[in-house]
Write a protein that holds these residues in place. Structure first.
Motif, PDB file in Angstrom:
ATOM      1  N   MET A   1      10.173   6.085  28.230  1.00 51.10           N
ATOM      2  CA  MET A   1       9.368   6.815  27.230  1.00 51.10           C
ATOM      3  C   MET A   1       8.108   6.008  26.900  1.00 51.10           C
ATOM      4  O   MET A   1       8.177   4.845  26.534  1.00 51.10           O
ATOM      5  CB  MET A   1      10.183   7.003  25.958  1.00 51.10           C
ATOM      6  N   SER A   2       6.979   6.654  27.026  1.00 52.86           N
ATOM      7  CA  SER A   2       5.721   5.986  26.734  1.00 52.86           C
ATOM      8  C   SER A   2       5.420   6.087  25.237  1.00 52.86           C
ATOM      9  O   SER A   2       5.589   7.140  24.633  1.00 52.86           O
ATOM     10  CB  SER A   2       4.610   6.631  27.557  1.00 52.86           C
ATOM     11  N   LEU A   3       4.977   4.964  24.672  1.00 51.09           N
ATOM     12  CA  LEU A   3       4.841   4.877  23.217  1.00 51.09           C
ATOM     13  C   LEU A   3       3.403   4.654  22.771  1.00 51.09           C
ATOM     14  O   LEU A   3       2.549   4.180  23.530  1.00 51.09           O
ATOM     15  CB  LEU A   3       5.692   3.709  22.699  1.00 51.09           C
ATOM     16  N   LEU A   4       3.169   4.959  21.513  1.00 55.21           N
ATOM     17  CA  LEU A   4       1.941   4.567  20.836  1.00 55.21           C
ATOM     18  C   LEU A   4       2.304   3.570  19.743  1.00 55.21           C
ATOM     19  O   LEU A   4       3.405   3.642  19.183  1.00 55.21           O
ATOM     20  CB  LEU A   4       1.266   5.789  20.190  1.00 55.21           C
ATOM     21  N   GLY A   5       1.377   2.664  19.431  1.00 52.76           N
ATOM     22  CA  GLY A   5       1.599   1.720  18.349  1.00 52.76           C
ATOM     23  C   GLY A   5       0.658   1.979  17.188  1.00 52.76           C
ATOM     24  O   GLY A   5      -0.425   2.541  17.358  1.00 52.76           O
ATOM     25  N   ALA A   6       1.106   1.576  16.001  1.00 51.98           N
ATOM     26  CA  ALA A   6       0.280   1.707  14.801  1.00 51.98           C
ATOM     27  C   ALA A   6       0.318   0.404  14.019  1.00 51.98           C
ATOM     28  O   ALA A   6       1.382  -0.199  13.861  1.00 51.98           O
ATOM     29  CB  ALA A   6       0.789   2.842  13.926  1.00 51.98           C
ATOM     30  N   ILE A   7      -0.854  -0.036  13.561  1.00 54.40           N
ATOM     31  CA  ILE A   7      -0.941  -1.185  12.657  1.00 54.40           C
ATOM     32  C   ILE A   7      -1.730  -0.750  11.437  1.00 54.40           C
ATOM     33  O   ILE A   7      -2.934  -0.511  11.517  1.00 54.40           O
ATOM     34  CB  ILE A   7      -1.662  -2.383  13.308  1.00 54.40           C
ATOM     35  N   GLU A   8      -1.040  -0.606  10.317  1.00 52.97           N
ATOM     36  CA  GLU A   8      -1.713  -0.286   9.070  1.00 52.97           C
ATOM     37  C   GLU A   8      -1.878  -1.606   8.325  1.00 52.97           C
ATOM     38  O   GLU A   8      -0.916  -2.148   7.780  1.00 52.97           O
ATOM     39  CB  GLU A   8      -0.875   0.712   8.265  1.00 52.97           C
ATOM     40  N   ALA A   9      -3.081  -2.137   8.378  1.00 57.05           N
ATOM     41  CA  ALA A   9      -3.344  -3.481   7.876  1.00 57.05           C
ATOM     42  C   ALA A   9      -3.930  -3.397   6.479  1.00 57.05           C
ATOM     43  O   ALA A   9      -5.131  -3.170   6.305  1.00 57.05           O
ATOM     44  CB  ALA A   9      -4.306  -4.201   8.818  1.00 57.05           C
ATOM     45  N   GLY A  10      -3.085  -3.544   5.478  1.00 57.22           N
ATOM     46  CA  GLY A  10      -3.542  -3.506   4.098  1.00 57.22           C
ATOM     47  C   GLY A  10      -3.750  -4.902   3.540  1.00 57.22           C
ATOM     48  O   GLY A  10      -3.244  -5.880   4.093  1.00 57.22           O
ATOM     49  N   GLY A  11      -4.439  -5.006   2.448  1.00 55.88           N
ATOM     50  CA  GLY A  11      -4.706  -6.305   1.843  1.00 55.88           C
ATOM     51  C   GLY A  11      -3.462  -6.952   1.268  1.00 55.88           C
ATOM     52  O   GLY A  11      -3.375  -8.175   1.171  1.00 55.88           O
ATOM     53  N   THR A  12      -2.467  -6.162   0.891  1.00 54.48           N
ATOM     54  CA  THR A  12      -1.238  -6.747   0.348  1.00 54.48           C
ATOM     55  C   THR A  12      -0.045  -6.551   1.265  1.00 54.48           C
ATOM     56  O   THR A  12       0.919  -7.293   1.192  1.00 54.48           O
ATOM     57  CB  THR A  12      -0.895  -6.133  -1.034  1.00 54.48           C
ATOM     58  N   LYS A  13      -0.110  -5.519   2.150  1.00 48.44           N
ATOM     59  CA  LYS A  13       1.048  -5.188   2.974  1.00 48.44           C
ATOM     60  C   LYS A  13       0.600  -4.699   4.341  1.00 48.44           C
ATOM     61  O   LYS A  13      -0.395  -3.991   4.455  1.00 48.44           O
ATOM     62  CB  LYS A  13       1.851  -4.080   2.271  1.00 48.44           C
ATOM     63  N   PHE A  14       1.322  -5.124   5.375  1.00 45.58           N
ATOM     64  CA  PHE A  14       1.115  -4.581   6.721  1.00 45.58           C
ATOM     65  C   PHE A  14       2.269  -3.642   7.054  1.00 45.58           C
ATOM     66  O   PHE A  14       3.418  -3.925   6.712  1.00 45.58           O
ATOM     67  CB  PHE A  14       1.102  -5.715   7.760  1.00 45.58           C
ATOM     68  N   VAL A  15       1.954  -2.554   7.729  1.00 48.89           N
ATOM     69  CA  VAL A  15       2.988  -1.684   8.288  1.00 48.89           C
ATOM     70  C   VAL A  15       2.734  -1.559   9.779  1.00 48.89           C
ATOM     71  O   VAL A  15       1.590  -1.333  10.200  1.00 48.89           O
ATOM     72  CB  VAL A  15       2.980  -0.281   7.646  1.00 48.89           C
ATOM     73  N   VAL A  16       3.775  -1.747  10.579  1.00 53.06           N
ATOM     74  CA  VAL A  16       3.668  -1.579  12.031  1.00 53.06           C
ATOM     75  C   VAL A  16       4.714  -0.563  12.460  1.00 53.06           C
ATOM     76  O   VAL A  16       5.780  -0.458  11.841  1.00 53.06           O
ATOM     77  CB  VAL A  16       3.877  -2.909  12.788  1.00 53.06           C
ATOM     78  N   ALA A  17       4.388   0.198  13.491  1.00 56.15           N
ATOM     79  CA  ALA A  17       5.319   1.248  13.907  1.00 56.15           C
ATOM     80  C   ALA A  17       5.030   1.649  15.341  1.00 56.15           C
ATOM     81  O   ALA A  17       3.940   1.393  15.868  1.00 56.15           O
ATOM     82  CB  ALA A  17       5.180   2.465  12.980  1.00 56.15           C
ATOM     83  N   VAL A  18       6.027   2.276  15.976  1.00 52.83           N
ATOM     84  CA  VAL A  18       5.837   2.882  17.296  1.00 52.83           C
ATOM     85  C   VAL A  18       6.393   4.304  17.261  1.00 52.83           C
ATOM     86  O   VAL A  18       7.318   4.614  16.503  1.00 52.83           O
ATOM     87  CB  VAL A  18       6.518   2.078  18.439  1.00 52.83           C
ATOM     88  N   ALA A  19       5.785   5.143  18.102  1.00 50.53           N
ATOM     89  CA  ALA A  19       6.200   6.547  18.177  1.00 50.53           C
ATOM     90  C   ALA A  19       5.895   7.055  19.577  1.00 50.53           C
ATOM     91  O   ALA A  19       5.035   6.504  20.270  1.00 50.53           O
ATOM     92  CB  ALA A  19       5.444   7.378  17.141  1.00 50.53           C
TER      93      ALA A  19
END
Lengths: 292, 292
Positions: free
Chosen positions: B1-19
């Motif tokens: 399965m081919s994926l995409l990545g996400a990096i939500e880079a906030g000043g207080t919190k980072f969120v990373v995810a794949v879908a």
């Protein structure tokens, strides 16, 4: 020779012209006449173009407000305006009924801005605010090489303004009084505020400090919103040579180094096309319709 | 399965995810951690993605200011910021050195706005202002289906404002004090003005009338400049349910029927994607890099 047509439809004056597709700035013929009501004026427009068989497309740059939404029932109409004989006039429809060729239908400020983008003071960038300051204040805005404006065309002379601390003028805008750029900074606002035409105000008059402050404030709001690569000033008021240097100075003061912007001498500039901007814009926009 | 990545880079919190590429809203894995300095935080980001071999592209939605000009020497860097260990950090370069795949590099607000445009509250239009009102005020602006922003990304929280007649607050913006939207209307400005958190202010407090007035004024300036088809409000402050109806009312009062706008219930709206907007935006932007 295949030609392009231009209709610069102003509230007081119409200009019509034709030019070759290959070199739109080489104007073949040009006429102007006072604006009467819609039907009478457009009849004169058609009589002018009747002299030319081979017109591939025409650009129309109209005073506003106009309907520029292609899926609207009144697309191509002039909307509510105090100008007698124009409210609800189907300008584009009248032209299509006369000759069914492609027309580029947009605002006067969009066309002038497009000319600056193609061959004027912004020909090296893709993101431009063209601001005209004269009888009114209006903007043609280009982002990523396309006009900004979804629901309709911008009316960027009506952004909300903070007043200059020395300015007690009540403003000229019938809608927003002293709360919008046009109400505070258009030529007639200067004239009413000071009791004389802007042309008669000496360079060192407070009027120019206040005018520069408002134009700089507007430039700052456009900058924060759009991050253009250039802001081009046209219209009668910026003809005063001291004004743009004062706008740059006030812009720097109001910006407080908050955002990176281009060198201000390259960022806040005068028009490159002068009085031909409207006509050139019509030609270049018409050319878009035939060269794809 | 081919994926995409996400990096939500906030000043207080980072969120990373794949879908999965085929269905980016079907998140496969997601993690979040506090933001440390640039190098330490990006190391954790890479450790998360190390678990997945087959990532076709990653979208990065970063707090700002960041350099988004592709031809700039510092493209992909975080620019001057009070956030320790981030000023001048080559965020994009660090990711490319780790794994050389396509990255979509943009601001947090652009990504969240893109998610609203693709699958949220603005999925039926092409011209959108997404405004987030929380710790700061920022906008992601889409015109003709593309991000606005030529010289850099918008900082539309810093447009110049006229003050509410009952507001004596001196403003929070270190650059513009009480002259810009963020200085007057961000969450911390509400808190400093009234001495309590916005959450503790009752619905009938003057605070909300003033807040609605500023957000409506900003909406009016964006409307005059951009003529978007929809203005989407995100961030913590608009969670207060009474607020958007008050913004619509104030907007109508300040507009004075000057411009045609969509029905206000369809024009000034809340986010559709909620807390997932940033991540979804990263996925959809990453997908743009692989699906053409």
């Amino acid at each position: 020779m295949s030609l392009l047509g231009a209709i610069e439809a102003g509230g007081t004056k119409f200009v019509v012209a034709v030019a070759p597709i290959e070199d739109p700035e080489k104007v073949v013929a040009r006429e102007s006449f006072p604006t009467e009501d819609g039907a009478a004026t457009v009849k004169k427009v058609q009589e002018f173009f009747d002299q030319y068989e081979d017109i591939a497309a025409i650009g129309i740059a109209s005073f506003g407000p106009i309907d520029v939404k292609p899926d609207s029932a009144t697309y191509g109409y002039v909307l509510d305006t105090p100008k007698r004989g124009w409210s609800g006039y189907d300008f584009l429809g009248a032209m299509k009924a006369w000759r069914d060729i492609p027309y580029y239908w947009t605002t006067d400020v969009n066309a002038a801005g497009w000319a600056e983008y193609v061959s004027g003071a912004a020909s090296d960038v893709e993101n431009v605010v063209y601001l005209t300051v004269g009888t009114g204040v209006g903007a043609g805005i280009i982002a990523n090489g396309q006009f900004v404006g979804g629901y309709s065309h911008p009316e960027a002379g009506h952004i909300v303004m903070a007043k200059h601390e020395k300015d007690t003028y009540e403003g000229l805008c019938p809608f927003h009084h002293d709360r919008c750029l046009e109400g505070l900074a258009a030529g007639p606002a200067m004239e009413e505020r000071w009791g004389v035409s802007a042309k008669e105000l000496p360079d060192d008059h407070l009027a120019w400090e206040i005018e520069a402050y408002y134009l700089a404030q507007a430039a700052l709001t456009y900058t924060a919103t759009l991050r253009p690569e250039r802001i081009v000033f046209g219209g009668g008021v910026p003809h005063r040579e001291v004004l743009l240097p004062m706008v740059r100075k006030s812009f720097a003061e109001q910006l407080h180094d908050y955002l990176a912007v281009p060198d201000l001498d390259d960022y806040i500039v005068s028009v490159g096309n002068g009085d031909n901007a409207g006509i050139y814009g019509c030609f270049y926009l018409a050319k878009e319709l035939v060269s794809d």
